[in-house]
Motif scaffolding. Structure first.
Motif, PDB file in Angstrom:
ATOM      1  N   ILE A  16       0.843  -1.202   0.000  1.00  9.90           N
ATOM      2  CA  ILE A  16       0.000   0.000   0.000  1.00  9.90           C
ATOM      3  C   ILE A  16       0.877   1.250   0.000  1.00  9.90           C
ATOM      4  N   ALA A  17       1.919   1.252   0.827  1.00 10.18           N
ATOM      5  CA  ALA A  17       2.831   2.395   0.868  1.00 10.18           C
ATOM      6  C   ALA A  17       3.540   2.575  -0.471  1.00 10.18           C
ATOM      7  N   THR A  47       3.447   8.381 -20.582  1.00 13.12           N
ATOM      8  CA  THR A  47       2.942   7.006 -20.516  1.00 13.12           C
ATOM      9  C   THR A  47       3.396   6.340 -19.224  1.00 13.12           C
ATOM     10  N   ALA A  48       4.669   6.501 -18.894  1.00  8.24           N
ATOM     11  CA  ALA A  48       5.200   5.920 -17.650  1.00  8.24           C
ATOM     12  C   ALA A  48       4.474   6.499 -16.439  1.00  8.24           C
ATOM     13  N   ALA A  49       4.204   7.802 -16.466  1.00  2.48           N
ATOM     14  CA  ALA A  49       3.534   8.450 -15.338  1.00  2.48           C
ATOM     15  C   ALA A  49       2.097   7.955 -15.186  1.00  2.48           C
ATOM     16  N   VAL A  50       1.374   7.864 -16.278  1.00  5.99           N
ATOM     17  CA  VAL A  50      -0.016   7.395 -16.223  1.00  5.99           C
ATOM     18  C   VAL A  50      -0.070   5.947 -15.740  1.00  5.99           C
ATOM     19  N   PHE A  51       0.816   5.120 -16.251  1.00  4.84           N
ATOM     20  CA  PHE A  51       0.885   3.714 -15.858  1.00  4.84           C
ATOM     21  C   PHE A  51       1.181   3.589 -14.363  1.00  4.84           C
ATOM     22  N   ALA A  52       2.167   4.351 -13.898  1.00  2.00           N
ATOM     23  CA  ALA A  52       2.541   4.301 -12.478  1.00  2.00           C
ATOM     24  C   ALA A  52       1.432   4.873 -11.590  1.00  2.00           C
ATOM     25  N   PHE A  53       0.795   5.939 -12.029  1.00  4.14           N
ATOM     26  CA  PHE A  53      -0.275   6.536 -11.228  1.00  4.14           C
ATOM     27  C   PHE A  53      -1.436   5.561 -11.065  1.00  4.14           C
ATOM     28  N   GLY A  54      -1.891   5.015 -12.179  1.00  4.38           N
ATOM     29  CA  GLY A  54      -3.028   4.091 -12.128  1.00  4.38           C
ATOM     30  C   GLY A  54      -2.746   2.872 -11.276  1.00  4.38           C
ATOM     31  N   HIS A  55      -1.588   2.278 -11.456  1.00  3.72           N
ATOM     32  CA  HIS A  55      -1.271   1.083 -10.683  1.00  3.72           C
ATOM     33  C   HIS A  55      -0.936   1.412  -9.232  1.00  3.72           C
ATOM     34  N   GLY A  56      -0.438   2.606  -8.992  1.00  2.00           N
ATOM     35  CA  GLY A  56      -0.237   3.027  -7.606  1.00  2.00           C
ATOM     36  C   GLY A  56      -1.554   3.114  -6.856  1.00  2.00           C
ATOM     37  N   ILE A  57      -2.540   3.717  -7.483  1.00  2.00           N
ATOM     38  CA  ILE A  57      -3.867   3.817  -6.871  1.00  2.00           C
ATOM     39  C   ILE A  57      -4.459   2.419  -6.663  1.00  2.00           C
ATOM     40  N   VAL A  58      -4.296   1.558  -7.642  1.00  2.00           N
ATOM     41  CA  VAL A  58      -4.804   0.190  -7.541  1.00  2.00           C
ATOM     42  C   VAL A  58      -4.179  -0.533  -6.344  1.00  2.00           C
ATOM     43  N   VAL A  60      -3.048   0.779  -3.610  1.00  2.00           N
ATOM     44  CA  VAL A  60      -3.611   1.339  -2.375  1.00  2.00           C
ATOM     45  C   VAL A  60      -5.010   0.775  -2.125  1.00  2.00           C
ATOM     46  N   VAL A  61      -5.836   0.762  -3.137  1.00  2.00           N
ATOM     47  CA  VAL A  61      -7.231   0.329  -2.968  1.00  2.00           C
ATOM     48  C   VAL A  61      -7.334  -1.185  -2.774  1.00  2.00           C
ATOM     49  N   LEU A  62      -6.729  -1.949  -3.677  1.00  2.00           N
ATOM     50  CA  LEU A  62      -6.848  -3.404  -3.586  1.00  2.00           C
ATOM     51  C   LEU A  62      -6.039  -3.969  -2.423  1.00  2.00           C
ATOM     52  N   GLY A  63      -4.998  -3.288  -2.025  1.00  3.22           N
ATOM     53  CA  GLY A  63      -4.210  -3.751  -0.886  1.00  3.22           C
ATOM     54  C   GLY A  63      -5.023  -3.812   0.389  1.00  3.22           C
ATOM     55  N   ARG A  64      -5.999  -2.943   0.508  1.00  2.43           N
ATOM     56  CA  ARG A  64      -6.846  -2.922   1.703  1.00  2.43           C
ATOM     57  C   ARG A  64      -7.861  -4.062   1.716  1.00  2.43           C
ATOM     58  N   ALA A  65      -8.005  -4.766   0.590  1.00  2.00           N
ATOM     59  CA  ALA A  65      -9.019  -5.822   0.496  1.00  2.00           C
ATOM     60  C   ALA A  65      -8.415  -7.213   0.312  1.00  2.00           C
ATOM     61  N   VAL A  66      -7.105  -7.348   0.497  1.00  4.22           N
ATOM     62  CA  VAL A  66      -6.456  -8.651   0.308  1.00  4.22           C
ATOM     63  C   VAL A  66      -6.993  -9.656   1.308  1.00  4.22           C
ATOM     64  N   ARG A  67      -7.388 -10.825   0.784  1.00  2.00           N
ATOM     65  CA  ARG A  67      -7.911 -11.890   1.644  1.00  2.00           C
ATOM     66  C   ARG A  67      -7.069 -13.151   1.596  1.00  2.00           C
ATOM     67  N   GLY A  68      -6.249 -13.293   0.595  1.00  2.00           N
ATOM     68  CA  GLY A  68      -5.489 -14.533   0.465  1.00  2.00           C
ATOM     69  C   GLY A  68      -4.184 -14.333  -0.277  1.00  2.00           C
ATOM     70  N   SER A  74      -0.833 -11.227  -6.655  1.00  2.00           N
ATOM     71  CA  SER A  74      -1.226 -10.367  -7.773  1.00  2.00           C
ATOM     72  C   SER A  74      -0.735  -8.938  -7.557  1.00  2.00           C
ATOM     73  N   LEU A  75      -0.800  -8.463  -6.322  1.00  2.04           N
ATOM     74  CA  LEU A  75      -0.345  -7.101  -6.043  1.00  2.04           C
ATOM     75  C   LEU A  75       1.174  -6.985  -6.156  1.00  2.04           C
ATOM     76  N   VAL A  76       1.875  -8.014  -5.754  1.00  6.60           N
ATOM     77  CA  VAL A  76       3.334  -8.018  -5.918  1.00  6.60           C
ATOM     78  C   VAL A  76       3.676  -7.977  -7.408  1.00  6.60           C
ATOM     79  N   ALA A  77       2.983  -8.768  -8.212  1.00  6.96           N
ATOM     80  CA  ALA A  77       3.214  -8.767  -9.660  1.00  6.96           C
ATOM     81  C   ALA A  77       2.895  -7.401 -10.256  1.00  6.96           C
ATOM     82  N   LEU A  78       1.817  -6.769  -9.801  1.00  5.32           N
ATOM     83  CA  LEU A  78       1.472  -5.436 -10.303  1.00  5.32           C
ATOM     84  C   LEU A  78       2.548  -4.421  -9.940  1.00  5.32           C
ATOM     85  N   LEU A  79       3.042  -4.480  -8.720  1.00  7.86           N
ATOM     86  CA  LEU A  79       4.086  -3.548  -8.304  1.00  7.86           C
ATOM     87  C   LEU A  79       5.365  -3.757  -9.104  1.00  7.86           C
TER      88      LEU A  79
END
Length: 123
Positions: A16-17, A47-58, A60-68, A74-79
């Protein structure tokens, strides 16, 4: 202990950080690209900025809902994919480095999204 053990919670907090830092740094990269760069480099850095911004937000949001573990993977792969993809574009256009890792980053990011979809279907 469930999935949210102290060890896993620190991993999730780190993701998330990292997402928040990616989003914040991408704002600076976008401003730099808009005001200090011209030509193909401007488009690539945006392009790099948009890609990093979108996935950064993702992250933060999906990190708070990790269940397994699958969702965590998946979040490690995205990062990692985002760092490789955006990092390769920045390296090439700001430092003259290689862009070799950009396609690997893109593929790793796609894998992260597939893992996220599989995790969602398992719920």
């Amino acid at each position: 202990m469930g999935f949210r053990s102290t060890r896993n919670a620190s991993h999730i907090g780190g993701l998330i950080a990292a997402g928040a830092l990616l989003a914040g740094l991408s704002v600076g990269l976008s401003a730099y690209a808009a005001h200090a760069v011209v030509g193909d480099a401007r488009a690539a850095l945006q392009t790099a900025a948009v890609f990093a911004f979108g996935h950064g937000i993702v992250l933060v949001v999906l990190g708070r809902a990790v269940r397994g573990g699958l969702e965590l993977a998946s979040l490690v792969a995205l990062l990692l994919g985002t760092l490789l993809f955006s990092g390769a574009l920045v390296s090439r256009h700001l430092f003259g480095g290689p862009s070799f890792f950009a396609p690997w980053g893109g593929m790793l990011t796609m894998l992260g999204w597939v893992l996220q979809a599989v995790g969602a279907l398992r719920r």
